[in-house]
Scaffold this motif. Structure first.
Motif, PDB file in Angstrom:
ATOM      1  N   CYS A  17      -4.711   5.642 -10.299  1.00  0.00           N
ATOM      2  CA  CYS A  17      -3.763   4.816  -9.499  1.00  0.00           C
ATOM      3  C   CYS A  17      -4.164   3.350  -9.471  1.00  0.00           C
ATOM      4  N   TYR A  18      -3.248   2.541  -9.811  1.00  0.00           N
ATOM      5  CA  TYR A  18      -3.372   1.340  -9.760  1.00  0.00           C
ATOM      6  C   TYR A  18      -4.316   0.711 -10.719  1.00  0.00           C
ATOM      7  N   ASP A  19      -4.444   1.257 -11.790  1.00  0.00           N
ATOM      8  CA  ASP A  19      -5.340   1.098 -12.939  1.00  0.00           C
ATOM      9  C   ASP A  19      -4.796  -0.050 -13.819  1.00  0.00           C
ATOM     10  N   SER A  20      -5.651  -1.173 -13.730  1.00  0.00           N
ATOM     11  CA  SER A  20      -5.109  -2.214 -14.141  1.00  0.00           C
ATOM     12  C   SER A  20      -5.506  -2.375 -15.709  1.00  0.00           C
ATOM     13  N   THR A  21      -6.019  -1.563 -16.309  1.00  0.00           N
ATOM     14  CA  THR A  21      -6.010  -1.355 -17.734  1.00  0.00           C
ATOM     15  C   THR A  21      -4.830  -1.120 -18.518  1.00  0.00           C
ATOM     16  N   LEU A  35       3.466  10.207  -5.253  1.00  0.00           N
ATOM     17  CA  LEU A  35       2.389  10.597  -5.792  1.00  0.00           C
ATOM     18  C   LEU A  35       0.994  10.703  -5.127  1.00  0.00           C
ATOM     19  N   GLY A  36       1.088  10.065  -3.823  1.00  0.00           N
ATOM     20  CA  GLY A  36       0.005  10.517  -2.813  1.00  0.00           C
ATOM     21  C   GLY A  36      -1.166   9.621  -3.257  1.00  0.00           C
ATOM     22  N   CYS A  37      -1.028   8.179  -3.850  1.00  0.00           N
ATOM     23  CA  CYS A  37      -2.040   7.460  -4.167  1.00  0.00           C
ATOM     24  C   CYS A  37      -2.616   6.764  -3.048  1.00  0.00           C
ATOM     25  N   GLN A  38      -3.954   7.261  -2.842  1.00  0.00           N
ATOM     26  CA  GLN A  38      -4.660   6.515  -1.507  1.00  0.00           C
ATOM     27  C   GLN A  38      -5.563   5.402  -1.982  1.00  0.00           C
ATOM     28  N   SER A  39      -6.089   5.629  -3.047  1.00  0.00           N
ATOM     29  CA  SER A  39      -7.183   4.686  -3.515  1.00  0.00           C
ATOM     30  C   SER A  39      -7.217   4.649  -4.958  1.00  0.00           C
ATOM     31  N   PRO A  40      -7.612   3.546  -5.737  1.00  0.00           N
ATOM     32  CA  PRO A  40      -7.620   3.461  -7.033  1.00  0.00           C
ATOM     33  C   PRO A  40      -8.273   4.429  -7.886  1.00  0.00           C
ATOM     34  N   GLN A  41      -9.188   5.191  -7.265  1.00  0.00           N
ATOM     35  CA  GLN A  41      -9.871   6.036  -7.794  1.00  0.00           C
ATOM     36  C   GLN A  41      -9.313   7.529  -8.006  1.00  0.00           C
TER      37      GLN A  41
END
Length: 325
Positions: free
Chosen positions: A51-55, A164-170
């Motif tokens: 989630c939120y992967d800047s790559t 998608l339930g993204c709570q954190s970038p990990q």
């Protein structure tokens, strides 16, 4: 008549072998490359993402045709430059070499005559064409198997992080339906990054052409002419890779993998199949005057004698002289 008979050799198998073996292999390679490129015969592996992967969140650079190195330009140069160089080189070779007529002309049946010039051109350009399609297959196969995403993947995927339930970038997203909001064609293309096909084809063409110039031609009286030409031919391939990275179409790892793929295939074909462009009739060719560009026979890859090797040779001569005295 005696001279004509001495310079001809009959072969019944050359035409059937070319038609029923080499042409069949070539046709199969073209068909396989076509299925990899334009058909959905081999589905692309779907990788997940964080989630939120800047790559993978770089902006979408637009269609491939809007690139500073569009596929039409790359493919045109890949096809044209080696062909022109090889044709020019072979014609130059026959113009300068006085003993090329000693090579026998192969006669197959009563209608087919294959002189040395024709055989060399067909062999070198045929192997080059085969390598082009092989490089395409290797690159497309790597893209299909890995499913590696481009730097702009999330921009065309447009995932709904809330759904998608993204709570954190990990958090890792492995759902196949994560890109339902994006254009399916763009999403599919964005999953084919490793290795870079344009870079692989550019590297293959550059390495093949550079090896031809290095192994076939010799410049008398200049040590910089041939390296300059070779570096000039390598520059476009390098620039294609730089453009792919600068426009967020590929990662550096994709470009490097493309360089290795194209360079390895070109090296294998030249060294193992074409035997370094070696020809039997070039062994006894006369030396050309200073400053003229001629072809020379090469059996192995060229090497440069180091100062240590020269010193060792001098020491061995001195030791031998001392033993004699």
């Amino acid at each position: 008549m005696a001279r004509g008979r001495l310079n001809t050799k009959r072969s019944i198998s050359i035409v059937p072998c070319f038609v029923f073996v080499e042409m069949v292999i070539m046709a199969g390679t073209v068909v396989l490359a076509y299925h990899f490129e334009y058909m959905d015969t081999f589905p692309t592996h779907i990788q997940g993402f964080f989630c939120y992967d800047s790559t993978y969140a770089k902006p979408y650079p637009g269609p491939e045709d809007t690139s500073r190195a569009p596929p039409v330009l790359v493919y045109s140069l890949v096809a044209a430059i080696p062909t022109v160089v090889i044709l020019t080189g072979e014609l130059t070779f026959f113009l300068w070499q006085s003993n090329w007529r000693e090579e026998k002309t192969i006669v197959s049946g009563d209608c087919c005559y294959f002189n040395p010039l024709l055989r060399r051109i067909i062999r070198f350009l045929g192997v080059y064409s085969f390598g082009l399609f092989t490089t395409t297959i290797f690159a497309n196969a790597g893209q299909v198997v890995t499913g590696s995403q481009t730097p702009h993947f999330l921009s065309v995927c447009r995932p709904n992080y809330t759904a998608l339930g993204c709570q954190s970038p990990q958090q890792y997203v492995a759902e196949k339906q994560a890109c339902t909001a994006g254009n399916p064609a763009l999403v599919s293309a964005a999953r084919k990054a490793f290795p870079s096909k344009d870079t692989a084809l550019s590297a293959y063409a550059a390495v093949y052409t550079v090896m031809y110039i290095t192994l076939v031609f010799k410049v008398k009286g200049s040590r910089l002419a041939k390296p300059s030409v070779c570096l000039l031919l390598l520059c476009p391939a390098f620039l294609v890779g730089v453009v792919r990275v600068a426009e967020f179409r590929n990662h550096w790892s994709d470009v490097l993998a493309g360089f290795l793929t194209g360079g390895a295939i070109a090296t294998f074909l030249v060294v193992c199949i074409l035997k370094n462009f070696h020809s039997h009739w070039a062994l006894s060719g006369p030396l050309a005057p200073m400053g003229q560009l001629v072809s020379v026979p090469v059996v192995a890859l060229p090497c440069i004698q180091s100062p240590l090797e020269k010193l060792s040779v001098v020491q061995n001569h001195r030791a031998a002289f001392a033993d004699v005295t």
